[in-house]
Design a protein around this motif. Structure first.
Motif, mmCIF file in Angstrom:
data_model
loop_
_atom_site.group_PDB
_atom_site.id
_atom_site.type_symbol
_atom_site.label_atom_id
_atom_site.label_comp_id
_atom_site.label_asym_id
_atom_site.label_seq_id
_atom_site.Cartn_x
_atom_site.Cartn_y
_atom_site.Cartn_z
ATOM 1 N N VAL A 105 18.843 -30.325 -22.976
ATOM 2 C CA VAL A 105 17.606 -30.650 -23.696
ATOM 3 C C VAL A 105 16.901 -29.334 -24.000
ATOM 4 O O VAL A 105 16.521 -28.602 -23.076
ATOM 5 C CB VAL A 105 16.685 -31.547 -22.830
ATOM 6 N N ASN A 106 16.787 -29.002 -25.274
ATOM 7 C CA ASN A 106 16.129 -27.754 -25.689
ATOM 8 C C ASN A 106 14.768 -28.076 -26.279
ATOM 9 O O ASN A 106 14.664 -28.977 -27.114
ATOM 10 C CB ASN A 106 16.941 -27.059 -26.798
ATOM 11 N N PHE A 107 13.761 -27.309 -25.892
ATOM 12 C CA PHE A 107 12.451 -27.438 -26.546
ATOM 13 C C PHE A 107 12.153 -26.178 -27.339
ATOM 14 O O PHE A 107 12.118 -25.079 -26.792
ATOM 15 C CB PHE A 107 11.317 -27.699 -25.548
ATOM 16 N N ARG A 113 13.639 -19.704 -31.883
ATOM 17 C CA ARG A 113 14.906 -19.805 -32.597
ATOM 18 C C ARG A 113 16.058 -19.767 -31.597
ATOM 19 O O ARG A 113 15.849 -19.517 -30.418
ATOM 20 C CB ARG A 113 15.025 -18.658 -33.594
ATOM 21 N N MET A 114 17.254 -19.992 -32.113
ATOM 22 C CA MET A 114 18.432 -19.830 -31.266
ATOM 23 C C MET A 114 19.498 -19.095 -32.073
ATOM 24 O O MET A 114 19.875 -19.535 -33.158
ATOM 25 C CB MET A 114 18.956 -21.175 -30.786
ATOM 26 N N GLY A 115 19.952 -17.973 -31.557
ATOM 27 C CA GLY A 115 20.924 -17.136 -32.260
ATOM 28 C C GLY A 115 22.259 -17.846 -32.447
ATOM 29 O O GLY A 115 22.571 -18.832 -31.760
ATOM 30 N N VAL A 130 27.657 -33.948 -29.454
ATOM 31 C CA VAL A 130 26.802 -34.847 -30.241
ATOM 32 C C VAL A 130 25.357 -34.384 -30.066
ATOM 33 O O VAL A 130 24.877 -34.263 -28.940
ATOM 34 C CB VAL A 130 26.969 -36.318 -29.779
ATOM 35 N N SER A 131 24.693 -34.109 -31.177
ATOM 36 C CA SER A 131 23.348 -33.540 -31.148
ATOM 37 C C SER A 131 22.338 -34.470 -31.818
ATOM 38 O O SER A 131 22.611 -35.043 -32.872
ATOM 39 C CB SER A 131 23.422 -32.194 -31.885
ATOM 40 N N LEU A 132 21.174 -34.624 -31.189
ATOM 41 C CA LEU A 132 20.097 -35.435 -31.757
ATOM 42 C C LEU A 132 18.840 -34.589 -31.836
ATOM 43 O O LEU A 132 18.545 -33.822 -30.914
ATOM 44 C CB LEU A 132 19.824 -36.656 -30.860
ATOM 45 N N LEU A 194 18.718 -32.528 -28.346
ATOM 46 C CA LEU A 194 19.521 -33.031 -27.226
ATOM 47 C C LEU A 194 20.980 -32.870 -27.602
ATOM 48 O O LEU A 194 21.384 -33.331 -28.680
ATOM 49 C CB LEU A 194 19.224 -34.519 -27.018
ATOM 50 N N THR A 195 21.767 -32.199 -26.768
ATOM 51 C CA THR A 195 23.206 -32.139 -27.063
ATOM 52 C C THR A 195 23.993 -32.710 -25.905
ATOM 53 O O THR A 195 23.897 -32.257 -24.770
ATOM 54 C CB THR A 195 23.719 -30.711 -27.384
ATOM 55 N N LEU A 196 24.779 -33.715 -26.247
ATOM 56 C CA LEU A 196 25.632 -34.394 -25.270
ATOM 57 C C LEU A 196 26.995 -33.728 -25.265
ATOM 58 O O LEU A 196 27.565 -33.484 -26.337
ATOM 59 C CB LEU A 196 25.784 -35.853 -25.678
#
Ligand code: SIN
Ligand code: FE2
Length: 203
Positions: A105-107, A113-115, A130-132, A194-196
């Motif tokens: 879970v990323n906030f 940002r994310m490189g 799988v990303s939401l 969210l990445t599963l």
């Protein structure tokens, strides 16, 4: 640029009601496993994104490296269970024989940002990621199997789902920026992703 095989975008996969319910689930989960600020391996430079996990394993980064572990690095407690709505999303979009073990879970607050990176800390690379997305829109960038390959960018909106499977499983990807004020879902703004992931090859 044509997308790699196994790249699938499902715009509006979660409707507004499902997004609100998921935010409720996350509020409970965050009481048990609060967001923390990971640091980069070796340098110890903090990520701009805050993170937590649910599932039997969670992805963490610290000076020692990247890895999956069964406990929260700050509380020492096991990660909470993956909410049913996310297990359902995995079943529908992932179409994989085994259940997910980790949900990162990323906030992203506005300005974070994310490189560009590959997700390759998992043993089972046959399983998709799988990303939401929830909250403000992200400018998401995706390329090929080499960091030097051409990239394209797309907006990920609240409720959108993305699947990185097949050839796209090891595609370089990242988040260039968050567009503040594009969603009313999170009262204070920002974005949650969210990445599963399936981590191990075992049962
Ligand atoms: C990630 O690659 O871990 C997150 C991607 C995103 O935030 O959409
Ligand atoms: Fe990633």
């Amino acid at each position: 640029m044509t997308a790699l095989e196994g790249f699938k975008l499902a715009p509006g996969f979660l409707d507004r009601g499902a997004q609100e319910q998921l935010v409720e689930d996350l509020r409970a989960l965050l009481k048990e496993a609060p967001f923390y600020t990971p640091v980069m391996p070796r340098s110890g430079k903090p990520f701009s994104v805050r993170m937590t996990n649910c599932g039997t394993l969670g992805w963490v980064s610290d000076r020692a490296g990247y890895r999956y572990q069964p406990t929260h690095p700050e509380t020492g407690r096991p990660w909470p269970a993956i909410p049913q709505a996310l297990l359902d999303a995995w079943a529908e979009l992932g179409a994989y024989s085994r259940p997910p073990e980790a949900c990162l879970v990323n906030f992203y607050a506005s300005g974070t940002r994310m490189g560009l990176h590959q997700d390759r800390d998992e043993e089972d690379l046959a399983a998709p990621v799988v990303s939401l997305s929830l909250g403000d829109e992200a400018v998401f960038r995706i390329g090929g199997h080499s960091r030097k390959d051409p990239t394209r960018s797309l907006r990920l909106k609240s409720g959108d789902a993305l699947v990185l499977g097949g050839e796209a499983r090891l595609a370089f990807h990242g988040v260039d920026r968050i567009i503040a004020g594009t969603s009313t879902l999170l009262p204070k703004g920002g974005r949650i992703n969210l990445t599963l992931r399936r981590v191990t090859k075992g049962e």
